[in-house]
Design an enzyme around this catalytic site. Structure first.
Site, PDB file in Angstrom:
ATOM      1  N   SER A  50      -6.184   4.311   5.640  1.00 59.58           N
ATOM      2  CA  SER A  50      -4.823   4.684   5.234  1.00 59.58           C
ATOM      3  C   SER A  50      -4.908   5.939   4.370  1.00 59.58           C
ATOM      4  O   SER A  50      -6.005   6.358   3.968  1.00 59.58           O
ATOM      5  CB  SER A  50      -4.193   3.544   4.428  1.00 59.58           C
ATOM      6  OG  SER A  50      -4.904   3.379   3.205  1.00 59.58           O
ATOM      7  N   ASP A  83      -4.530   5.565   9.636  1.00 57.66           N
ATOM      8  CA  ASP A  83      -3.494   4.532   9.641  1.00 57.66           C
ATOM      9  C   ASP A  83      -2.251   5.080   8.917  1.00 57.66           C
ATOM     10  O   ASP A  83      -2.374   5.651   7.826  1.00 57.66           O
ATOM     11  CB  ASP A  83      -4.061   3.296   8.905  1.00 57.66           C
ATOM     12  CG  ASP A  83      -3.195   2.064   9.058  1.00 57.66           C
ATOM     13  OD1 ASP A  83      -2.382   2.019   9.996  1.00 57.66           O
ATOM     14  OD2 ASP A  83      -3.363   1.128   8.237  1.00 57.66           O
ATOM     15  N   ASP A 105       3.401   7.813  11.685  1.00 54.78           N
ATOM     16  CA  ASP A 105       4.466   6.842  11.445  1.00 54.78           C
ATOM     17  C   ASP A 105       5.738   7.585  11.082  1.00 54.78           C
ATOM     18  O   ASP A 105       6.069   7.748   9.915  1.00 54.78           O
ATOM     19  CB  ASP A 105       4.065   5.855  10.346  1.00 54.78           C
ATOM     20  CG  ASP A 105       5.177   4.847  10.057  1.00 54.78           C
ATOM     21  OD1 ASP A 105       6.229   4.918  10.730  1.00 54.78           O
ATOM     22  OD2 ASP A 105       5.000   3.998   9.162  1.00 54.78           O
ATOM     23  N   GLY A 190       0.728  -6.760   4.057  1.00 57.48           N
ATOM     24  CA  GLY A 190       0.422  -7.492   2.827  1.00 57.48           C
ATOM     25  C   GLY A 190       0.160  -8.965   3.080  1.00 57.48           C
ATOM     26  O   GLY A 190       0.156  -9.430   4.224  1.00 57.48           O
ATOM     27  N   HIS A 223       1.052  -4.386  14.049  1.00 56.80           N
ATOM     28  CA  HIS A 223       0.661  -4.140  12.648  1.00 56.80           C
ATOM     29  C   HIS A 223       0.805  -5.432  11.855  1.00 56.80           C
ATOM     30  O   HIS A 223       1.383  -6.405  12.331  1.00 56.80           O
ATOM     31  CB  HIS A 223       1.552  -3.055  12.042  1.00 56.80           C
ATOM     32  CG  HIS A 223       1.110  -1.686  12.402  1.00 56.80           C
ATOM     33  ND1 HIS A 223       0.637  -0.791  11.480  1.00 56.80           N
ATOM     34  CD2 HIS A 223       1.031  -1.066  13.604  1.00 56.80           C
ATOM     35  CE1 HIS A 223       0.306   0.327  12.100  1.00 56.80           C
ATOM     36  NE2 HIS A 223       0.534   0.196  13.396  1.00 56.80           N
ATOM     37  N   GLY A 224       0.305  -5.402  10.636  1.00 59.18           N
ATOM     38  CA  GLY A 224       0.492  -6.542   9.743  1.00 59.18           C
ATOM     39  C   GLY A 224       0.077  -7.848  10.388  1.00 59.18           C
ATOM     40  O   GLY A 224       0.743  -8.864  10.247  1.00 59.18           O
ATOM     41  N   SER A 226      -2.674  -9.829  10.029  1.00 55.12           N
ATOM     42  CA  SER A 226      -3.621 -10.763   9.432  1.00 55.12           C
ATOM     43  C   SER A 226      -3.064 -12.167   9.568  1.00 55.12           C
ATOM     44  O   SER A 226      -1.850 -12.363   9.568  1.00 55.12           O
ATOM     45  CB  SER A 226      -3.835 -10.434   7.945  1.00 55.12           C
ATOM     46  OG  SER A 226      -4.758  -9.378   7.814  1.00 55.12           O
ATOM     47  N   ASP A 268      -6.027  -6.206   7.867  1.00 57.34           N
ATOM     48  CA  ASP A 268      -6.548  -5.729   6.583  1.00 57.34           C
ATOM     49  C   ASP A 268      -6.583  -6.868   5.565  1.00 57.34           C
ATOM     50  O   ASP A 268      -7.615  -7.174   4.980  1.00 57.34           O
ATOM     51  CB  ASP A 268      -5.673  -4.571   6.072  1.00 57.34           C
ATOM     52  CG  ASP A 268      -6.269  -3.879   4.858  1.00 57.34           C
ATOM     53  OD1 ASP A 268      -7.406  -4.221   4.446  1.00 57.34           O
ATOM     54  OD2 ASP A 268      -5.622  -2.981   4.290  1.00 57.34           O
TER      55      ASP A 268
HETATM   56 ZN   LIG Z   1       0.582  -0.929   9.475  1.00 57.83          ZN
END
Ligand SMILES: [Zn+2]
Length: 349
Positions: A50, A83, A105, A190, A223-224, A226, A268
């Site tokens: 990132s 990223d 993005d 997150g 994305h996101g 996890s 992540d």
């Molecule tokens: Zn992302």
């Protein structure tokens, strides 16, 4: 093996019908953990940084570490990806440094917080595509807005405010020529993704499936993603942490996505949890220790374990040796002469 184009890596994943994990890195131990997992499972892999990571590690340290990873693991195809690039300049700097892939993005303005208009997104993404493709570099765009905030980037919210519209996804892919497309289907960045166990209605998998039907050859990106497993949360809390109860994206939902065009899966948080839990355990059980290696080694091992598991679950395991890397200059020629298509196949509604 030199760093490979993410386009090649994703084209191969599409042929093989599997997904590829894209794991975030900030330091040497995380890179080593990913490479250990890739080696163990024989997986091609996407390593991504990132803007926050590039700042934290200083660009050149991080990039040289990735180059070392490529040199030490010649049998593993590795794509190095920016990223959430927030502007043309961010993507350009990554490309000039040697990254083989960037995400523009443009769903957010360059402040990385305010949702942009569709036209603004098309304009900046197209500009990045033109610059990147001339150099053989892959571009991921984003349409719709993801939830949450990570590394100071994100619009916040639950991720359900700006779900991707399939018609807009088609128009965006046609007008920009992106190689991969991140879509918003209710995931967020997150650790705190869902406050109850997702039951199949939390993620808009129907939207993902609709987009894949219209754009059958476009590589979709989750994305996101996890899974925020309970056992990793428990280790942190057992050794003095204070995580609130939370749920991530179930692996089965990701696998459903992979069966419907998802080729890149961003992870992540799970790795962050594994690292922190392992370090807390050493601190709690052996408070007399003070050599950083005493806790960084178990942290690295804990992350490698999660990464290897995800590689197996996403299906990339065993595919490292399927293909020879194409030189990035050849990839650039392919974009120029049309052998590498940048016009998406669009199916009727
Ligand atoms: Zn992302």
């Amino acid at each position: 093996m030199p760093l490979v184009s993410m386009r090649q890596l994703l084209d191969e994943a599409a042929k093989g019908g599997y997904g590829v994990g894209a794991f975030n890195v900030n330091d040497m131990e995380q890179i080593q953990a990913i490479m250990a997992a890739a080696k163990e499972t024989k997986s091609p892999v996407i390593v991504q940084a990132s803007r926050g990571a590039r700042q934290f590690a200083e660009d050149l340290y991080l990039f040289k570490l990735i180059q070392a990873a490529a040199e030490l693991n010649p049998e593993i195809p590795i794509a190095m990806h920016q990223d959430h690039g927030n502007s043309f300049e961010t993507c350009k700097s990554a490309i000039l440094l040697g990254y083989t892939s960037v995400m523009m993005d443009g769903s957010l303005k360059s402040d990385g917080k305010t949702p942009s208009t569709f036209e603004e997104n098309v304009e900046v993404t197209k500009k990045v595509v033109d610059f990147a493709h001339e150099r053989g570099v892959t571009v991921e765009g984003e349409i719709g807005v993801l939830g949450g905030v990570e590394d100071g980037h994100g619009a916040g919210g639950s991720g359900l405010e700006h779900i991707t519209d399939p018609d807009q996804a088609v128009e965006f892919a046609e007008r920009t020529g992106v190689d991969a497309l991140a879509i918003a289907i209710g995931t967020s960045h997150g650790a705190y993704k869902f406050s109850k166990k997702p039951d199949g209605s939390v993620l808009k998998m129907d939207v993902l499936i609709a987009i894949h039907k219209r754009l059958p050859n476009t590589h979709l990106v989750m994305h996101g993603s996890s899974s925020v497993p309970k056992d990793l949360q428990d280790i942190i809390n057992k050794y003095g942490g204070k995580l609130k109860e939370t749920w991530g994206v179930p692996v089965e939902e990701i696998q459903l996505g992979i069966r419907n065009g998802v080729r890149k899966v961003n992870v992540d948080t799970d790795n962050r949890l594994a690292i922190t839990g392992a370090i807390r355990k050493v601190f709690a059980e052996t408070p007399e220790k003070f050599d950083p290696r005493d806790y960084l080694k178990p942290a690295r091992e804990a992350m490698a374990k999660v990464v290897a598991l995800r590689m197996t679950q996403f299906g990339q395991a065993g595919h490292a040796g399927d293909y020879a890397p194409i030189d990035i200059k050849e990839i650039a020629k392919g974009y120029a002469d049309g052998t590498l298509s940048t016009h998406p196949l669009v199916a009727a509604k």
